[in-house]
Design an enzyme around this catalytic site. Structure first.
Site, PDB file in Angstrom:
ATOM      1  N   CYS A   2       0.825  -1.203   0.000  1.00 44.58           N
ATOM      2  CA  CYS A   2       0.000   0.000   0.000  1.00 44.58           C
ATOM      3  C   CYS A   2       0.863   1.259   0.000  1.00 44.58           C
ATOM      4  O   CYS A   2       1.799   1.389   0.779  1.00 44.58           O
ATOM      5  CB  CYS A   2      -0.955   0.037   1.171  1.00 44.58           C
ATOM      6  SG  CYS A   2      -2.173  -1.276   1.207  1.00 44.58           S
ATOM      7  N   ARG A  27       6.521  -2.074  -3.791  1.00 43.05           N
ATOM      8  CA  ARG A  27       5.990  -2.562  -2.524  1.00 43.05           C
ATOM      9  C   ARG A  27       4.935  -3.652  -2.724  1.00 43.05           C
ATOM     10  O   ARG A  27       4.611  -4.380  -1.791  1.00 43.05           O
ATOM     11  CB  ARG A  27       5.361  -1.407  -1.733  1.00 43.05           C
ATOM     12  CG  ARG A  27       6.376  -0.470  -1.105  1.00 43.05           C
ATOM     13  CD  ARG A  27       5.690   0.715  -0.468  1.00 43.05           C
ATOM     14  NE  ARG A  27       6.626   1.513   0.313  1.00 43.05           N
ATOM     15  CZ  ARG A  27       6.728   1.465   1.633  1.00 43.05           C
ATOM     16  NH1 ARG A  27       5.968   0.655   2.310  1.00 43.05           N
ATOM     17  NH2 ARG A  27       7.585   2.217   2.266  1.00 43.05           N
ATOM     18  N   TRP A  74      -3.020  -3.078  -1.477  1.00 41.60           N
ATOM     19  CA  TRP A  74      -2.828  -4.519  -1.335  1.00 41.60           C
ATOM     20  C   TRP A  74      -4.004  -5.022  -0.508  1.00 41.60           C
ATOM     21  O   TRP A  74      -4.189  -4.620   0.639  1.00 41.60           O
ATOM     22  CB  TRP A  74      -1.502  -4.818  -0.649  1.00 41.60           C
ATOM     23  CG  TRP A  74      -1.134  -6.263  -0.581  1.00 41.60           C
ATOM     24  CD1 TRP A  74      -0.560  -7.019  -1.567  1.00 41.60           C
ATOM     25  CD2 TRP A  74      -1.296  -7.135   0.549  1.00 41.60           C
ATOM     26  NE1 TRP A  74      -0.356  -8.300  -1.132  1.00 41.60           N
ATOM     27  CE2 TRP A  74      -0.803  -8.407   0.174  1.00 41.60           C
ATOM     28  CE3 TRP A  74      -1.814  -6.968   1.822  1.00 41.60           C
ATOM     29  CZ2 TRP A  74      -0.811  -9.496   1.033  1.00 41.60           C
ATOM     30  CZ3 TRP A  74      -1.831  -8.058   2.685  1.00 41.60           C
ATOM     31  CH2 TRP A  74      -1.328  -9.303   2.281  1.00 41.60           C
ATOM     32  N   ASN A 109      -3.799   3.347   4.517  1.00 43.54           N
ATOM     33  CA  ASN A 109      -2.971   2.159   4.727  1.00 43.54           C
ATOM     34  C   ASN A 109      -3.246   1.637   6.128  1.00 43.54           C
ATOM     35  O   ASN A 109      -3.407   2.430   7.064  1.00 43.54           O
ATOM     36  CB  ASN A 109      -1.476   2.481   4.612  1.00 43.54           C
ATOM     37  CG  ASN A 109      -1.044   2.796   3.202  1.00 43.54           C
ATOM     38  OD1 ASN A 109      -1.807   2.621   2.256  1.00 43.54           O
ATOM     39  ND2 ASN A 109       0.177   3.269   3.054  1.00 43.54           N
ATOM     40  N   GLY A 110      -3.238   0.317   6.307  1.00 44.48           N
ATOM     41  CA  GLY A 110      -3.443  -0.248   7.631  1.00 44.48           C
ATOM     42  C   GLY A 110      -4.742  -0.995   7.738  1.00 44.48           C
ATOM     43  O   GLY A 110      -5.417  -1.292   6.741  1.00 44.48           O
ATOM     44  N   GLU A 505      15.595 -20.322   4.111  1.00 43.98           N
ATOM     45  CA  GLU A 505      15.526 -19.180   3.208  1.00 43.98           C
ATOM     46  C   GLU A 505      15.433 -19.634   1.753  1.00 43.98           C
ATOM     47  O   GLU A 505      14.693 -19.050   0.955  1.00 43.98           O
ATOM     48  CB  GLU A 505      16.755 -18.284   3.409  1.00 43.98           C
ATOM     49  CG  GLU A 505      16.920 -17.144   2.415  1.00 43.98           C
ATOM     50  CD  GLU A 505      15.805 -16.114   2.460  1.00 43.98           C
ATOM     51  OE1 GLU A 505      15.771 -15.253   1.567  1.00 43.98           O
ATOM     52  OE2 GLU A 505      14.947 -16.174   3.377  1.00 43.98           O
ATOM     53  N   LYS A 509      12.339 -18.698  -0.818  1.00 39.92           N
ATOM     54  CA  LYS A 509      12.522 -18.058  -2.123  1.00 39.92           C
ATOM     55  C   LYS A 509      11.808 -18.854  -3.215  1.00 39.92           C
ATOM     56  O   LYS A 509      11.153 -18.290  -4.084  1.00 39.92           O
ATOM     57  CB  LYS A 509      14.015 -17.938  -2.457  1.00 39.92           C
ATOM     58  CG  LYS A 509      14.737 -16.865  -1.682  1.00 39.92           C
ATOM     59  CD  LYS A 509      14.285 -15.478  -2.088  1.00 39.92           C
ATOM     60  CE  LYS A 509      14.407 -14.490  -0.961  1.00 39.92           C
ATOM     61  NZ  LYS A 509      13.454 -14.631   0.131  1.00 39.92           N
ATOM     62  N   GLU A 512       7.994 -18.455  -2.880  1.00 40.54           N
ATOM     63  CA  GLU A 512       7.538 -17.090  -3.108  1.00 40.54           C
ATOM     64  C   GLU A 512       7.329 -16.777  -4.592  1.00 40.54           C
ATOM     65  O   GLU A 512       6.323 -16.173  -4.965  1.00 40.54           O
ATOM     66  CB  GLU A 512       8.557 -16.086  -2.549  1.00 40.54           C
ATOM     67  CG  GLU A 512       8.456 -15.815  -1.069  1.00 40.54           C
ATOM     68  CD  GLU A 512       9.467 -14.779  -0.625  1.00 40.54           C
ATOM     69  OE1 GLU A 512       9.068 -13.831   0.061  1.00 40.54           O
ATOM     70  OE2 GLU A 512      10.659 -14.912  -0.961  1.00 40.54           O
ATOM     71  N   HIS A 528      12.334 -38.264  10.902  1.00 38.14           N
ATOM     72  CA  HIS A 528      11.237 -38.045  11.846  1.00 38.14           C
ATOM     73  C   HIS A 528       9.973 -37.552  11.149  1.00 38.14           C
ATOM     74  O   HIS A 528       9.129 -36.913  11.779  1.00 38.14           O
ATOM     75  CB  HIS A 528      11.665 -37.072  12.935  1.00 38.14           C
ATOM     76  CG  HIS A 528      12.759 -37.580  13.799  1.00 38.14           C
ATOM     77  ND1 HIS A 528      12.562 -38.554  14.765  1.00 38.14           N
ATOM     78  CD2 HIS A 528      14.089 -37.291  13.827  1.00 38.14           C
ATOM     79  CE1 HIS A 528      13.708 -38.817  15.353  1.00 38.14           C
ATOM     80  NE2 HIS A 528      14.660 -38.067  14.801  1.00 38.14           N
ATOM     81  N   LYS A 627       5.931  -6.031  -0.720  1.00 39.19           N
ATOM     82  CA  LYS A 627       7.320  -5.826  -0.332  1.00 39.19           C
ATOM     83  C   LYS A 627       7.450  -5.417   1.130  1.00 39.19           C
ATOM     84  O   LYS A 627       8.220  -5.988   1.874  1.00 39.19           O
ATOM     85  CB  LYS A 627       7.949  -4.747  -1.236  1.00 39.19           C
ATOM     86  CG  LYS A 627       9.439  -4.524  -0.965  1.00 39.19           C
ATOM     87  CD  LYS A 627      10.245  -5.764  -1.258  1.00 39.19           C
ATOM     88  CE  LYS A 627      11.711  -5.586  -0.954  1.00 39.19           C
ATOM     89  NZ  LYS A 627      12.439  -6.858  -1.078  1.00 39.19           N
TER      90      LYS A 627
END
Length: 632
Positions: A2, A27, A74, A109-110, A505, A509, A512, A528, A627
């Site tokens: 946003c 973003r 967003w 925003n929010g 990580e 990636k 995503e 396990h 973002k």
């Protein structure tokens, strides 16, 4: 996530508003819009496409005006659809409320937590809602209390809001006036210069990010929590959360839009992967020796700052708070802090930490990690820790002017530069570099770092840019792997010890940007549960440095092969792991010791990137993601 841009000027401000949105596209968003004061009324354009399409719509509809607001959304409340896109208008009450033009335009925003009860109260007064958003509630609320003074109406409105917000609002009855307010989401004031761009009378701006105003003004006022700002031609004033008049410092902030140029690369993510040697070099620039002063607090308005060496002497443990990729960098730092600095370290997901009962220790150093410095959950977790009496705080952050830097005692500013791709790459590796320096500085302050060890670590850090270049040269081999991965729907990543967070990580990636389901495990956990998933259709990526856990890791790899799994191994040159049927090996150029995570993560970034390219996904703007996550 946003973006807000607002302006008051004597010239047509629409090009600046739309250009500001373009600078905030990185973003992430799923709709966008602009509204202006024109001819005594309100006019707007909204789109669920990209800002470029909005520009065409604005030109076609001849939307022009000197006062306006713009937004990239967003979706939180309500699907990505034009009727849910910002700006929202109020529509008054009565039988013709559905068709009568509104008088209030607002962007937000929010998240407003009490929007349901506010909506019910407004509907009882006759207000008609055209969207599913919590934002439209604020627009109607402003309208309901408006009595000729927009500033007073916004102050009355925010008293009734619960949750996080940054808003910008204007009214058709008051040309050349925009009012903003913030609580939990960032908002800045841009102070224009007399005569700039052909304007007269002193134009002024609002934005959620200084980058939106790059090239327009470099005079920035960072609004504090609870501030309400009245923006007019040639003047502005601010009240604090108690609605008392207050003065905020005007800072010179040069947000360079040129950093966002794509250059010869296909995507920003690819560009940012290859910028990592320079980003690491910039982050370490000026580091001659390991001293606590590297982490001193930012200068205050009175010129003073908090001295890191005093804080480091007082603490006996570390608590790391972060989200997403930053959380994984914190997980890696835990290994360093406990093995090198010998300091007990706890790593918490910020959104979990703030909502559970914990045992506070006032001698803890609370470390927040965030690329933007505005991550809502991490900021809230920081404030929660502070409320528990843990006042020693430090942030590792990429934005020197962010809320996180302003609210922490101490800071280490990484120099990754602007990162456009939603999937973080260079921000992650520069965070690791900053956290390794923090480890050494804490070890030194506790008398646990000899001069010889300091010299060895500094030499290794100075070698990082060259070492990263050598790893990037492995790209052709990784492209070959990506061709195999492109047809898969699941993948498993394994690592041990310090490299388990790197496996996490790598999996993040891949999921995503390729939308392949990927999971990561500490390799010793394979038997396990995860071993049940291993088949020839489940590629297993293994991070295999030549460290103390290598032989254990080799046994875990044999468990995979015995079940018909296909291994993709990132191995150091001296691990004696050879490629053969079902075992694909890429050799890292050299062994990097404690700094190995910074190098081993790069092939995983490239693997995700090239797999995404092969699958044809939107690499820089993956679906459903943003973002900078400024909502809970």
């Amino acid at each position: 996530m946003c973006g807000i841009v607002g302006a008051v000027s004597t010239r047509n401000i629409v090009p600046i508003l739309v250009q500001g949105l373009q600078r905030l596209e990185y973003r992430g968003y799923d709709s966008c819009g602009v509204a202006v004061h024109e001819g005594g009324g309100l006019q707007r354009a909204r789109s669920t496409s990209r800002v470029a399409e909005l520009m065409s719509q604005v030109a076609e509809d001849h939307i022009e005006g000197g006062t306006g607001i713009a937004h990239t959304r967003w979706a939180t409340h309500g699907a990505p659809a034009v009727h849910n896109a910002h700006p929202h208008f109020s529509h008054g009450t009565g039988a013709d409320a559905d068709t009568r033009p509104g008088r209030v335009a607002l962007v937000h925003n929010g998240i407003i937590e009490n929007h349901d009860e506010l909506r019910a109260a407004l509907q009882a007064k006759g207000y008609v809602f055209h969207s599913q958003t919590d934002t439209e509630v604020i627009a109607h609320l402003v309208d309901s209390v408006y009595d000729g003074d927009l500033f007073e109406a916004v102050k009355a409105t925010v008293r009734q809001l619960r949750g996080g917000y940054a808003i910008a609002v204007f009214c058709k009855d008051e040309p050349h006036r925009v009012v903003g307010a913030r609580a939990g989401s960032p908002l800045i004031l841009g102070v224009g210069q007399e005569g700039a761009g052909g304007a007269s009378g002193g134009e002024n701006f609002l934005a959620s990010d200084a980058m939106a105003l790059a090239g327009v003004t470099d005079q920035i006022v960072y609004l504090e929590e609870g501030d309400v700002v009245d923006v007019q031609l040639g003047k502005y004033w601010i009240v604090d959360k108690a609605h008392k008049p207050v003065t905020r410092a005007v800072r010179t902030v040069r947000a360079h839009s040129g950093a966002a140029e794509l250059g010869p690369y296909r995507h920003y993510m690819q560009k940012e992967i290859f910028e990592q040697p320079r980003a690491i070099a910039d982050t370490l620039e000026g580091v001659i020796g390991i001293v606590p002063e590297l982490f001193d607090g930012q200068p205050r308005e009175d010129g003073t700052h908090v001295a890191a060496w005093r804080v480091f002497k007082e603490i006996d443990s570390v608590l790391i708070l972060a989200c997403g990729t930053s959380y994984y960098s914190g997980c890696a730092a835990k290994y360093w802090l406990e093995s090198i600095a010998k300091i007990p370290t706890q790593v918490e997901i910020a959104s979990e930490y703030r909502y559970r009962d914990s045992v506070p220790n006032p001698r803890t150093l609370v470390v927040t990690i965030t690329q933007s410095g505005e991550t809502a959950d991490t900021l809230a977790a920081l404030r929660h820790a502070q409320s528990q009496g843990m006042t020693h705080t430090l942030t590792v952050c990429n934005v020197a002017t962010s809320a996180m830097v302003r609210e922490c005692e101490l800071a280490y500013i990484t120099r990754a530069g602007v990162e456009i791709g939603v999937a973080s790459t260079k921000a992650f590796t520069t965070q690791l570099a900053g956290l390794f320096l923090l480890t050494l500085a804490l070890a030194q302050s506790k008398g646990r770092l000899s001069e010889a060890e300091e010299a060895r670590h500094l030499k290794a850090m100075r070698h990082l840019p060259a070492a990263l270049q050598a790893v990037l040269a492995l790209e052709p081999q990784i492209i070959s792997w990506a061709e195999d991965f492109a047809s898969k729907e699941n993948a498993l990543f394994l690592g041990r010890g310090l490299h388990y967070p790197i496996a996490l990580e790598g999996a993040l990636k891949l999921k995503e940007i390729t939308y392949i389901h990927a999971e990561a495990y500490a390799a010793g956990e394979l038997k396990h549960g995860p071993l049940a998933l291993v088949t020839s259709d489940m590629p297993v990526v293994t991070v295999a440095p030549n460290d103390a856990l290598l032989e254990k890791l080799k046994s875990n790899m044999q468990e995979v092969r015995a079940r018909g799994g296909v291994l993709y191994v990132l191995a150091d040159a001296d691990t004696h792991i050879q490629s053969e049927e079902g075992l694909n090996v890429i050799r890292m150029p050299e062994h990097y010791g404690e700094l190995s995570p910074l190098l081993h993560v790069v092939p995983l970034q490239l693997l995700a990137y090239h797999t995404a390219c092969a699958r044809g996904t939107d690499v820089d703007k993956p679906r459903n993601l943003a973002k900078s996550v400024t909502v809970e």
